[in-house]
Design a protein around this motif. Sequence first.
Motif, PDB file in Angstrom:
ATOM      1  N   THR A  40      -1.338   0.572   0.933  1.00  0.00           N
ATOM      2  CA  THR A  40      -1.954  -0.726   1.008  1.00  0.00           C
ATOM      3  C   THR A  40      -3.522  -0.588   0.923  1.00  0.00           C
ATOM      4  O   THR A  40      -3.932   0.610   1.224  1.00  0.00           O
ATOM      5  N   ASP A  41      -4.133  -1.654   0.569  1.00  0.00           N
ATOM      6  CA  ASP A  41      -5.624  -1.613   0.407  1.00  0.00           C
ATOM      7  C   ASP A  41      -6.096  -2.963   0.058  1.00  0.00           C
ATOM      8  O   ASP A  41      -5.180  -3.766  -0.207  1.00  0.00           O
ATOM      9  N   ASN A  43      -8.358  -3.085  -2.192  1.00  0.00           N
ATOM     10  CA  ASN A  43      -8.623  -3.043  -3.455  1.00  0.00           C
ATOM     11  C   ASN A  43      -7.178  -2.793  -4.257  1.00  0.00           C
ATOM     12  O   ASN A  43      -6.752  -1.741  -4.479  1.00  0.00           O
ATOM     13  N   ALA A  44      -6.846  -4.036  -4.900  1.00  0.00           N
ATOM     14  CA  ALA A  44      -5.385  -4.090  -5.480  1.00  0.00           C
ATOM     15  C   ALA A  44      -5.225  -3.290  -6.795  1.00  0.00           C
ATOM     16  O   ALA A  44      -4.177  -2.806  -6.994  1.00  0.00           O
ATOM     17  N   GLU A  45      -6.241  -3.388  -7.320  1.00  0.00           N
ATOM     18  CA  GLU A  45      -6.006  -2.804  -8.904  1.00  0.00           C
ATOM     19  C   GLU A  45      -6.172  -1.371  -8.865  1.00  0.00           C
ATOM     20  O   GLU A  45      -5.408  -0.562  -9.005  1.00  0.00           O
ATOM     21  N   LEU A  48      -2.926   0.061  -6.734  1.00  0.00           N
ATOM     22  CA  LEU A  48      -1.609  -0.164  -7.747  1.00  0.00           C
ATOM     23  C   LEU A  48      -1.601   1.025  -8.556  1.00  0.00           C
ATOM     24  O   LEU A  48      -0.622   1.529  -8.645  1.00  0.00           O
ATOM     25  N   PHE A  58       2.925  -0.872  -3.685  1.00  0.00           N
ATOM     26  CA  PHE A  58       1.484  -1.147  -3.361  1.00  0.00           C
ATOM     27  C   PHE A  58       1.638  -2.400  -2.742  1.00  0.00           C
ATOM     28  O   PHE A  58       2.456  -3.290  -3.319  1.00  0.00           O
ATOM     29  N   ALA A  60      -0.852  -5.284  -1.147  1.00  0.00           N
ATOM     30  CA  ALA A  60      -2.351  -5.782  -0.840  1.00  0.00           C
ATOM     31  C   ALA A  60      -2.467  -6.104   0.679  1.00  0.00           C
ATOM     32  O   ALA A  60      -1.730  -6.905   1.199  1.00  0.00           O
ATOM     33  N   GLN A  61      -3.256  -5.613   1.294  1.00  0.00           N
ATOM     34  CA  GLN A  61      -3.679  -5.682   2.686  1.00  0.00           C
ATOM     35  C   GLN A  61      -5.019  -5.589   3.308  1.00  0.00           C
ATOM     36  O   GLN A  61      -5.870  -4.680   2.743  1.00  0.00           O
TER      37      GLN A  61
END
Length: 260
Positions: A40-41, A43-45, A48, A58, A60-61
């Motif tokens: 998780t992060d 920063n989705a890009e 992933l 992944f 998003a969190q």
Amino acid sequence: MTTNRGRVDGKVAIVTGAASGLGRADALRLAEEGARLVLTDINAEAGLEVATSCGGTFVAQDVGDEATWAPLIESTMNAHGRLDVLVNNAGIARIDTIESTSTETWREVMNVHVDATFFGCRAAIPAMTSSGGGSIINMSSTAALVGLAPYLAYSAAKGAIRAMTKSIASHCRGERNGIRCNSVHPGSISTPMVHDALSTLAGIDLMDQPDPEATRIALGIGEPLDVANMILFLSSDESKHVNGAELVIDNADTVDQVRR
Ligand SMILES: NC(=O)c1ccc[n+]([C@@H]2O[C@H](COP(=O)([O-])OP(=O)(O)OC[C@H]3O[C@@H](n4cnc5c(N)ncnc54)[C@H](O)[C@@H]3O)[C@@H](O)[C@H]2O)c1
């Protein structure tokens, strides 16, 4: 025929803040040794990308958002049927002393570190209990042990994580639920967080040096793998008797500071 089993073969691990630096290194190292990963992060890009390179998923969190934790644990249990490891790694550093720290910065740093670690541990324990036990690893810092002047809120947050970890370890031992909880205390490790700090506090752009690796070593800065190997050990059953401990990874930096 013998098969080579990894050190955390089949274990299901959640790593927060996995898009960069230490979280990324932890994820890659755990994957090498057979873990199934949920990363998780915010920063989705980049998150992933890391998940793809280690065969994980992944999510998003924002770790400081309490509402994200129940769905994360639920989706992990639905996908994998168990939870063995939680690495509460996501973090931010804000350079401010006791005199310059705004209430907003204080709350922001406390939220991402202390609130999030609390939310994560509380959410993970029932899932780990139903999995027969597990390992919670909370990312603290040597800042928790010595208190760094330019990092007031950060030092306080990491100190809270250190004490919270011991409280959780003691509780879980009493519950006999098979869950261990330890804190990890790196000194300076070469990640974007430390590169920013070096540039702001010392005017050094580590990545712009003729030989960044030689400069890293000369400055006594560790590399992410130094921490990832500790995370691997704590995630594995090799550390089954390590509980409530604070594992320092700083090549004696803290010892030297205390002696000075
Ligand atoms: N690098 C070091 O020297 C060092 C030393 C001691 C402790 N630490 C701790 O290790 C952890 C990782 O630090 P790093 O050096 O890899 O930093 P980094 O900046 O490279 O990575 C931190 C990651 O956390 C993510 N993140 C930040 N806020 C978030 C939030 N609210 N929700 C979800 N993700 C969030 C960022 O997007 C980033 O991917 C932090 O807890 C840090 O305090 C680092």
